[in-house]
Design a protein around this motif. Structure first.
Motif, PDB file in Angstrom:
ATOM      1  N   LYS A  94       0.833  -1.209   0.000  1.00  0.00           N
ATOM      2  CA  LYS A  94       0.000   0.000   0.000  1.00  0.00           C
ATOM      3  C   LYS A  94       0.867   1.259   0.000  1.00  0.00           C
ATOM      4  O   LYS A  94       0.548   2.242  -0.670  1.00  0.00           O
ATOM      5  CB  LYS A  94      -0.945  -0.011   1.195  1.00  0.00           C
ATOM      6  N   TYR A  95       1.947   1.229   0.769  1.00  0.00           N
ATOM      7  CA  TYR A  95       2.823   2.399   0.814  1.00  0.00           C
ATOM      8  C   TYR A  95       3.456   2.641  -0.553  1.00  0.00           C
ATOM      9  O   TYR A  95       3.484   3.768  -1.052  1.00  0.00           O
ATOM     10  CB  TYR A  95       3.902   2.224   1.889  1.00  0.00           C
ATOM     11  N   LEU A  96       3.988   1.596  -1.165  1.00  0.00           N
ATOM     12  CA  LEU A  96       4.635   1.755  -2.470  1.00  0.00           C
ATOM     13  C   LEU A  96       3.635   2.138  -3.549  1.00  0.00           C
ATOM     14  O   LEU A  96       3.949   2.963  -4.421  1.00  0.00           O
ATOM     15  CB  LEU A  96       5.369   0.465  -2.850  1.00  0.00           C
ATOM     16  N   ALA A  97       2.435   1.577  -3.513  1.00  0.00           N
ATOM     17  CA  ALA A  97       1.419   1.925  -4.508  1.00  0.00           C
ATOM     18  C   ALA A  97       1.016   3.389  -4.389  1.00  0.00           C
ATOM     19  O   ALA A  97       0.724   4.042  -5.395  1.00  0.00           O
ATOM     20  CB  ALA A  97       0.200   1.017  -4.350  1.00  0.00           C
ATOM     21  N   SER A  98       1.022   3.929  -3.173  1.00  0.00           N
ATOM     22  CA  SER A  98       0.664   5.336  -2.982  1.00  0.00           C
ATOM     23  C   SER A  98       1.845   6.281  -3.237  1.00  0.00           C
ATOM     24  O   SER A  98       1.684   7.495  -3.220  1.00  0.00           O
ATOM     25  CB  SER A  98       0.102   5.563  -1.575  1.00  0.00           C
ATOM     26  N   ASN A  99       3.012   5.722  -3.475  1.00  0.00           N
ATOM     27  CA  ASN A  99       4.219   6.506  -3.784  1.00  0.00           C
ATOM     28  C   ASN A  99       4.858   5.948  -5.059  1.00  0.00           C
ATOM     29  O   ASN A  99       5.940   5.345  -5.020  1.00  0.00           O
ATOM     30  CB  ASN A  99       5.210   6.440  -2.621  1.00  0.00           C
ATOM     31  N   PRO A 100       4.217   6.158  -6.202  1.00  0.00           N
ATOM     32  CA  PRO A 100       4.671   5.517  -7.439  1.00  0.00           C
ATOM     33  C   PRO A 100       6.051   5.953  -7.941  1.00  0.00           C
ATOM     34  O   PRO A 100       6.635   5.263  -8.763  1.00  0.00           O
ATOM     35  CB  PRO A 100       3.579   5.877  -8.450  1.00  0.00           C
ATOM     36  N   ARG A 101       6.580   7.044  -7.438  1.00  0.00           N
ATOM     37  CA  ARG A 101       7.924   7.478  -7.858  1.00  0.00           C
ATOM     38  C   ARG A 101       9.031   6.803  -7.060  1.00  0.00           C
ATOM     39  O   ARG A 101      10.211   6.961  -7.369  1.00  0.00           O
ATOM     40  CB  ARG A 101       8.059   8.990  -7.714  1.00  0.00           C
ATOM     41  N   LEU A 102       8.654   6.083  -6.031  1.00  0.00           N
ATOM     42  CA  LEU A 102       9.618   5.434  -5.145  1.00  0.00           C
ATOM     43  C   LEU A 102       9.972   4.054  -5.681  1.00  0.00           C
ATOM     44  O   LEU A 102       9.084   3.262  -5.982  1.00  0.00           O
ATOM     45  CB  LEU A 102       8.997   5.324  -3.749  1.00  0.00           C
ATOM     46  N   ASN A 103      11.253   3.783  -5.819  1.00  0.00           N
ATOM     47  CA  ASN A 103      11.731   2.489  -6.303  1.00  0.00           C
ATOM     48  C   ASN A 103      12.417   1.735  -5.175  1.00  0.00           C
ATOM     49  O   ASN A 103      13.133   2.337  -4.367  1.00  0.00           O
ATOM     50  CB  ASN A 103      12.716   2.669  -7.454  1.00  0.00           C
ATOM     51  N   VAL A 104      12.203   0.420  -5.129  1.00  0.00           N
ATOM     52  CA  VAL A 104      12.802  -0.409  -4.090  1.00  0.00           C
ATOM     53  C   VAL A 104      13.474  -1.623  -4.721  1.00  0.00           C
ATOM     54  O   VAL A 104      13.209  -1.988  -5.861  1.00  0.00           O
ATOM     55  CB  VAL A 104      11.761  -0.889  -3.053  1.00  0.00           C
ATOM     56  N   ARG A 105      14.316  -2.228  -3.921  1.00  0.00           N
ATOM     57  CA  ARG A 105      14.936  -3.497  -4.275  1.00  0.00           C
ATOM     58  C   ARG A 105      14.429  -4.537  -3.290  1.00  0.00           C
ATOM     59  O   ARG A 105      14.432  -4.296  -2.082  1.00  0.00           O
ATOM     60  CB  ARG A 105      16.455  -3.361  -4.137  1.00  0.00           C
ATOM     61  N   ILE A 106      14.003  -5.673  -3.803  1.00  0.00           N
ATOM     62  CA  ILE A 106      13.626  -6.795  -2.953  1.00  0.00           C
ATOM     63  C   ILE A 106      14.840  -7.712  -2.940  1.00  0.00           C
ATOM     64  O   ILE A 106      15.227  -8.251  -3.980  1.00  0.00           O
ATOM     65  CB  ILE A 106      12.383  -7.548  -3.500  1.00  0.00           C
ATOM     66  N   GLU A 107      15.444  -7.868  -1.754  1.00  0.00           N
ATOM     67  CA  GLU A 107      16.691  -8.612  -1.639  1.00  0.00           C
ATOM     68  C   GLU A 107      16.431  -9.965  -0.991  1.00  0.00           C
ATOM     69  O   GLU A 107      16.061 -10.044   0.181  1.00  0.00           O
ATOM     70  CB  GLU A 107      17.699  -7.819  -0.806  1.00  0.00           C
ATOM     71  N   GLY A 108      16.644 -11.031  -1.760  1.00  0.00           N
ATOM     72  CA  GLY A 108      16.463 -12.385  -1.259  1.00  0.00           C
ATOM     73  C   GLY A 108      17.718 -12.887  -0.563  1.00  0.00           C
ATOM     74  O   GLY A 108      18.831 -12.636  -1.020  1.00  0.00           O
ATOM     75  N   ASN A 109      17.520 -13.602   0.545  1.00  0.00           N
ATOM     76  CA  ASN A 109      18.630 -14.112   1.347  1.00  0.00           C
ATOM     77  C   ASN A 109      18.365 -15.563   1.750  1.00  0.00           C
ATOM     78  O   ASN A 109      17.216 -15.999   1.819  1.00  0.00           O
ATOM     79  CB  ASN A 109      18.797 -13.272   2.615  1.00  0.00           C
TER      80      ASN A 109
END
Length: 177
Positions: A94-109
């Protein structure tokens, strides 16, 4: 000393003394300009400052759940997002959908068990599982990148189930600014 030299020295001293007089502060021509405070009537209110402080984004605020709840943990040799982490995925989604200019990395471990190649592949599958779960909540694929660290970035040191369970995860990694 010759009287002519003495007279010259005396007249020079008198002349210099006359030129270097201290200013008379009572004279209007010698006073420096003084800034006067604006006069306020008893009914006028002070004007608030127009300097605004930008709020800290939720992902940078150490007290905000978006900043705190970023990890999804997995069972041994598994890539399924467990029900107990649906709330974390929903919060981040929900946070990322409401902030469409924000990019993240999903880091698998992964934990340390397994070969380097196997752990890199498993970490990638975990990151992609979280990425797909975030998409369900409206996050654009262009906002996310899934990567794997394998066992290279453990959260916990140790060689037991307690440490391994903390290292089997996927983290939502936000930019630092």
């Amino acid at each position: 000393m010759k009287p002519a030299h003495f007279a010259l020295l005396l007249s020079t001293t008198v002349l210099l003394a006359a030129c270097s007089s201290t200013p008379n502060m009572n004279s209007a021509t010698n006073m420096a300009p003084v800034a006067q405070a604006p006069v306020q009537s008893p009914q006028s209110k002070p004007v608030p400052s127009k300097t605004a402080v930008a709020p800290l984004p939720a992902y940078l605020d150490p007290g905000n759940p978006v900043s705190i709840e970023r990890s999804v943990y997995f069972d041994f040799d598994d890539t399924t997002v467990k029900k107990e982490y649906f709330a974390v995925v929903e919060l981040q989604g929900k946070y990322l959908a409401s902030n469409p200019r924000l990019n993240v990395r999903i880091e698998g471990n992964t934990d340390e068990r397994g070969s380097a190649e196997y752990n890199l592949a498993l970490g990638q599958k975990r990151a992609e599982a979280v990425l797909r779960a975030l998409r369900v909540h409206g996050v654009s694929a262009s906002q996310m990148e899934a990567i794997s660290w394998g066992s290279e970035k453990p959260k916990a040191a140790g060689h037991d189930e307690g440490a391994w369970s903390q290292n089997r995860r996927a983290d939502v990694d936000y930019p630092t600014r």
